[in-house]
Write a protein that holds these residues in place. Structure first.
Motif, mmCIF file in Angstrom:
data_model
loop_
_atom_site.group_PDB
_atom_site.id
_atom_site.type_symbol
_atom_site.label_atom_id
_atom_site.label_comp_id
_atom_site.label_asym_id
_atom_site.label_seq_id
_atom_site.Cartn_x
_atom_site.Cartn_y
_atom_site.Cartn_z
ATOM 1 N N GLN A 763 12.228 -26.952 -12.288
ATOM 2 C CA GLN A 763 13.506 -27.256 -12.345
ATOM 3 C C GLN A 763 13.846 -28.225 -10.885
ATOM 4 N N TYR A 781 15.197 -38.872 -19.508
ATOM 5 C CA TYR A 781 15.639 -37.259 -19.015
ATOM 6 C C TYR A 781 16.837 -37.053 -19.839
ATOM 7 N N TRP A 782 17.770 -37.715 -19.697
ATOM 8 C CA TRP A 782 19.163 -37.518 -20.286
ATOM 9 C C TRP A 782 19.219 -37.406 -21.805
ATOM 10 N N TYR A 785 15.396 -34.543 -22.388
ATOM 11 C CA TYR A 785 14.933 -33.471 -21.639
ATOM 12 C C TYR A 785 16.036 -32.295 -21.091
ATOM 13 N N HIS A 786 17.093 -33.205 -20.784
ATOM 14 C CA HIS A 786 18.156 -32.476 -20.307
ATOM 15 C C HIS A 786 18.757 -31.572 -21.359
ATOM 16 N N LEU A 790 15.064 -28.750 -19.690
ATOM 17 C CA LEU A 790 14.971 -29.397 -18.248
ATOM 18 C C LEU A 790 16.261 -29.799 -17.722
ATOM 19 N N TYR A 791 17.140 -28.660 -17.352
ATOM 20 C CA TYR A 791 18.648 -28.630 -17.316
ATOM 21 C C TYR A 791 18.950 -29.177 -15.961
ATOM 22 N N ASN A 792 18.349 -28.865 -14.942
ATOM 23 C CA ASN A 792 18.668 -28.939 -13.523
ATOM 24 C C ASN A 792 18.778 -30.438 -12.774
ATOM 25 N N LYS A 794 19.187 -34.023 -11.379
ATOM 26 C CA LYS A 794 19.887 -35.323 -11.332
ATOM 27 C C LYS A 794 18.893 -36.293 -11.021
ATOM 28 N N GLN A 817 22.427 -40.981 -11.636
ATOM 29 C CA GLN A 817 23.496 -40.807 -11.056
ATOM 30 C C GLN A 817 23.789 -41.679 -9.628
#
Length: 1101
Positions: A763, A781-782, A785-786, A790-792, A794, A817
């Protein structure tokens, strides 16, 4: 009960119980935080759950008047009252000892709690509470006493049918745990009757004296939790410490914990080093034994294969290439090697003051060394006595006398010598000699001869001289004597390597720390007109006064300024403000406020506003907030976890600047204490990489994307690299780019990399992707996977080249971001580009840097002498002399101006201006050197024609890639010209300054951000390099070159002529300028700090 302190990574509220916005829980407000040794969990807004009418959730709250049932709407009112009580108690209790009455009440509570635990009857304790999930005895936990907890399994949907139930608990927001970090106890079935529909389990725990709350969850030991809907259970504790007091002594606790951890870490390091040295010693002994066995079992014969005692061209005795002065080389003795250069590749003229270099080693280049050779002149017949024989060796003087004596023993006259050594008198021979100590274990001597870039190494196989055993010594006796020699050799070599790298790393760390402090000082000075502090450097535990001028900020014109802040990137429990700052003193512009910094603060954070809360104007430093470093903290700043996902990485898979940035930025951020990893495709050509040879290890494998993917790992430039290798052939290539399906391959790599992170439970805080080739990471990713584990992370995205893959670049700019390009000026130049203009609020330029270890004139094997800014004049003079000899420039006795260009010959680099540089330099009496080549044959032919016109004493054109020569040109050149039409960042000008060459550049992109004209950029240079707003007052002389803005020859002349004039008319001033540019820091020190702040800002986005 042994306890240990645990400090959560998550942000904490300033008060235990506070009003929540409608519809928001503590979890929603503060975010999910891992439980146990990893981190603390957020507080529960529910203490004890019981069913209400018609299933409506109700809560049971313990307050100071006893127990009562209330609806959740009334719950927060009681919580606010309790919070106020705790605050009041904290403000009193944290500043003075308990009064007699308070101590009496506390003792009474302890006695009552002790009696309740000892005398209560379980059935009576749960009477009328069989529909409750939790019951405690006493009702309110008391600090310093035991607590009995009854858990009604039938009220828990999660644990109703579980055979075993455990209580995992902690205190004070999970910060106080048992010594082993678990604080876990198994509950036992109680003897309470089940006829009322309940099924109570029971356990007993001790509540420590310094507590203000109890935190716990229940679980079955196999991953099923009853944790109050992810909020955890929280009980306030009576008779202990207040929350404010707990926060007040946090620094003391953290200091003690940090000291323990530091001592434990130091002890682990000592033990690890001792174990390493012990194992290394055993390895040395084993290696020595093995070397002896190898020598006995065919190694000796193998070493001597193809060795000879002398070398004659085509076996012609009249064409000797090399031999020894002695009849044979003997191990453990000296040998004189003689070399006839006229039979080798160096038949050209060699000046009298120049020499050949002998490079040697033994037994396949063990114990390598080198020595300068000198001419070996034959004796001349005289009537009196023989002419002394002049030779050369390792120890001058001593060797000459020994050689003379040796020859005289063989013959007393030149005629006699000629009879015994006819090879010495062969017509046209030019003999050179050097003496070498042959070690006792040598079976052969390997060697080559060089003169600058010219080398005689037997066409790549190197020369091999046979070494014989001493007279009377058998092979068996000789090998028996080798083991201690081999051991000493192996041991000494290892310790020498270790000591070298230790000194180098210590020097590097000291230099880096000094440079980083300088960068921080510059940044403080840069904001001084808006913000400064007294004292300038902040110290934990000490007061600091903050001075703020709103004039050049969003608060311009504000009559009242509010300050609010916190510590440790807003994660510290102590906050301050909003408080009104004192107005400026008469004649001044800065508002002020004084704050005492906690002992456990490593960073001070704050923002300014013209209102205490709500709508108004805020100065948040462009969304980054103001952050000032604090020294002397009891704790260290937690490290970031950054993963670069890229298709290039220097030096193993480098095509352009992207690969350099991935490696250099990664190293620089890691040097700041952060965890950095790189994900890279496993190209087929990496199988032959000498850097990866012998260290690639298996990491994992998984199925994804219709193929099996294998992941291996290795360390590259002190960075952990994971290589993604799908078995679909996507990366079975000998180049990074160039296949018809590059976009498809690299998109696959992006998602395969994210899959690797997900499957291995990683993470990261930041995913850093680069250019079009890994831009797809941001969207994937967004979208994919997010939401699925795989939440953490940016996402930060860097554009190195705006000319390729604009669709991909635009997509990444939307999803990331933060995104950057490689210099601030280039960011402004491309600000109107369609890729950027829709997302300008999160786009900025951060200049690249150079690796000061790679480009280091004080430690460089390619230079004739090491030098620093202290002896730059002498060092560059030696380099000029060496360059002239190396490329064949004239003027050895006349130290002419040298102007250099090191560049690819492409339109971007300003081809016509490079040509004009050669003309103008030579026209004004200087010498011109170019290193580079053109990919376009037409352009190359134009430069070939130019070379035929100028090549000679005044100019040299070297159309090739030659890294050693580039180092020498940078060191020798007085001026380096970089006339690029556009340049996102550029490294040439920064490397040139590292070597004391003054840059002449066209002001574009990164060239403008790094080169400041001596006549026109005094203020800009003082600001950017020193952080000064007044160069004269501050003595900030920071200009470092000459610049122009046009694209024609006249514009170049304006800058180049001023530089040449300075060299001719005020050479002392020019040498001082060279010293100044060497002392400026164009490494990754400042960009790395900028990227760390960018990463933190991205985390908040």
């Amino acid at each position: 009960m042994r306890l240990r302190l645990h400090f959560p990574l998550a942000s904490r509220p300033a008060r235990c119980l506070a009003a929540l916005p409608a519809g928001r829980s503590w979890a929603a407000r503060h975010g999910p935080v891992r439980l146990g040794a990893d981190a603390g969990r957020p507080r529960s807004s529910i203490m004890r759950a019981s069913p209400g009418e018609e299933g409506t959730p109700r809560v049971v709250v313990v307050d100071r008047d006893g127990r009562k049932n209330i609806d959740s709407g009334a719950y927060m009112d009681d919580m606010m009252n309790l919070s106020a009580d705790l605050d009041a108690a904290g403000k009193q209790g944290s500043r003075r000892p308990l009064s007699y009455d308070e101590e009496s009440r506390a003792e009474s509570s302890r006695v009552a709690a002790r009696r309740a635990v000892q005398t209560h009857l379980p059935d009576q304790a749960v009477a009328n509470k069989h529909d409750w999930m939790l019951v405690t005895v006493p009702d309110i936990p008391v600090a310093g006493e035991e607590l009995v907890i009854y858990f009604n399994r039938n009220c828990s949907d999660a644990l109703r049918d579980k055979a075993r139930i455990f209580l995992q608990y902690g205190f004070n927001n999970w910060e106080l745990l048992q010594d082993d970090g678990t604080s876990s106890v198994e509950l036992s079935p109680s003897n309470i009757g089940r006829d009322m529909g309940s099924d109570f389990y029971v356990c007993k725990i001790m509540v420590p004296s310094e507590t203000f709350e109890l935190n716990f969850v229940l679980h079955d030991g196999e991953g099923t939790f009853e944790n109050n809907a992810d909020l955890d259970f929280m009980y306030p504790v009576e008779g202990g410490i207040t929350m404010d007091k707990w926060i007040d002594i946090a620094a003391e606790r953290r200091a003690e914990a940090a000291a323990r951890e530091a001592a434990e870490a130091e002890q682990r390091e000592v033990e690890a080093e001792a174990a390493f040295q012990a194992q290394a010693l055993e390895n040395d002994k084993a290696l020595a034994k093995q070397m002896v066995e190898d020598m006995r079992n065919g190694g000796y014969e193998s070493l001597r294969q193809y060795g000879v005692k002398d070398w004659k061209i085509e076996a012609d005795p009249n064409r000797p290439l090399w031999r020894t002065l002695e009849p044979e080389a003997v191990c453990g003795q000296k040998v004189t090697l003689l070399y006839n250069r006229m039979q080798g590749p160096m038949k050209f003229f060699i000046p009298e003051d120049q020499a050949l270099e002998l490079h040697f080693g033994f037994n396949n280049w063990q114990r390598p060394g080198s020595v300068r050779m000198k001419r070996f002149k034959k004796p001349v017949e005289k009537t009196e006595s023989p002419q002394p024989l002049k030779t050369a060796g390792v120890r001058e003087g001593v060797f000459d006398k020994q050689a003379e004596a040796g020859v005289r023993q063989k013959a007393g006259s030149a005629a006699e010598i000629k009879d015994q050594m006819p090879w010495l008198f062969i017509e046209g021979a030019d003999w050179w000699a050097a003496e070498v100590d042959v070690p006792a274990e040598a079976a052969t001597m390997n060697f080559s001869i060089s003169y600058y870039e010219h080398v005689d190494n037997a066409l790549g196989s190197n020369h091999k001289l046979l070494v014989e055993l001493p007279k009377g010594k058998t092979f068996e006796a000789w090998t028996r004597s080798l083991e201690p020699l081999f051991f000493e050799s192996v041991y000494t070599a290892r310790k020498t390597r270790e000591e070298f790298w230790k000194r180098k790393e210590e020097s590097r760390r000291a230099s880096r720390a000094k440079a980083q402090e300088m960068v921080k000082a510059v940044e403080r000075r840069k904001v001084r007109h808006v913000l400064y502090t007294e004292p300038e450097s902040l110290t934990a535990g000490q007061p600091v006064t903050i001075f703020y001028n709103p004039q050049d900020t969003p608060l311009n014109g504000a009559n009242t300024v509010y300050l609010r802040g916190g510590y440790n990137r807003w994660s510290h429990p102590k906050l301050f403000g909003p408080s009104v700052m004192a107005p400026p003193a008469p004649g001044q512009q800065h508002f002020s406020a004084t704050v005492r910094i906690p002992h456990d603060a490593y960073k001070m954070d704050f923002v300014f506003s013209d209102v205490p809360e709500g709508d108004g104007r805020y100065d948040t430093y462009g969304g980054f907030d103001y952050h000032l470093p604090v020294s002397g903290s009891a704790v260290k700043e937690p490290s970031l976890y950054v993963v670069h996902i890229a298709v290039e990485m220097a030096p193993i898979a480098k095509v352009g600047g992207l690969g350099d940035v991935v490696t250099a930025l990664g190293r620089a951020v890691k040097d700041l204490g952060h965890n950095v990893e790189v994900l890279l495709p496993k190209y087929q050509f990496l199988n032959g990489s000498p850097i990866l040879a012998g260290q690639m290890t298996y990491e994992t494998e998984y199925d994804w994307g219709g193929t099996r993917i294998f992941v291996t790992t290795a360390m590259v430039e002190n960075l952990r690299v994971f290589f993604i290798e799908p078995r679909n052939g996507f990366f079975d290539t000998q180049t990074v780019y160039g296949r018809y399906d590059d976009e498809v391959r690299f998109d696959f790599f992006c998602k395969a990399s994210l899959e690797f992170l997900l499957k291995t439970g990683r993470q990261p805080d930041i995913l850093h992707c680069h250019d079009w080739s890994s831009a797809y990471v941001a969207k994937s990713y967004w979208d994919d996977y997010h939401p699925y584990g795989l939440y953490n992370p940016k996402v930060v995205f860097t554009i190195h080249n705006m000319n390729y893959g604009k669709t991909k670049l635009s997509q990444a700019a939307y999803y990331c971001q933060k995104f950057t390009t490689v210099s601030p000026t280039y960011a402004l130049e491309v600000g109107g580009n369609e890729v950027v203009n829709q997302h300008g609020h999160k786009f900025l330029g951060v200049r690249n840097g150079i690796d000061p270890d790679l480009w280091d004139p004080s430690n460089n094997p390619f230079l004739p002498m090491p030098y620093t800014s202290a002896n730059v004049t002498e060092g560059k003079a030696a380099a000029r002399k060496a360059l002239r000899e190396r490329v064949g420039l004239g003027g050895w006795g006349n130290d002419k101006l040298i102007v250099g260009v090191v560049s690819r010959l492409t339109p971007q680099k300003g081809i016509n201006l490079i040509k004009h540089t050669a003309f103008r330099t030579t026209e004004r009496g200087g010498q011109f050197v170019l290193l580079g080549s053109a990919p376009d044959p037409k352009v190359q032919s134009e430069f070939d024609e130019l070379a035929s016109k100028y090549n000679g004493d005044i100019a040299r054109f070297c159309f090739k890639y030659d890294e050693p020569l580039s180092h020498l040109i940078y060191a020798a050149a007085d001026i380096i010209v970089v006339p690029s039409m556009f340049e996102p960042c550029g490294l040439t000008q920064m490397i040139a300054m590292r070597y004391g060459a003054v840059p002449v550049v066209r002001h574009t992109g990164g060239l403008k951000d790094t080169v400041f004209d001596v006549d026109f950029d005094k203020g800009r240079a003082a600001w950017d390099v020193w952080g000064s707003t007044n160069a004269d007052v501050d003595g900030a002389q920071c200009t470092n070159g000459f610049a122009f803005e046009g694209t024609d020859e006249g514009a170049l002349d304006y800058a180049l002529n001023r530089a040449i004039d300075a060299w001719y008319n005020d050479n002392g001033w020019f040498r001082g300028l060279q010293k100044r540019v060497m002392e400026q820091d164009w490494s990754w020190n400042r960009p790395a700090l900028d990227y760390v702040e960018l990463y933190h800002s991205a985390k908040k986005s």
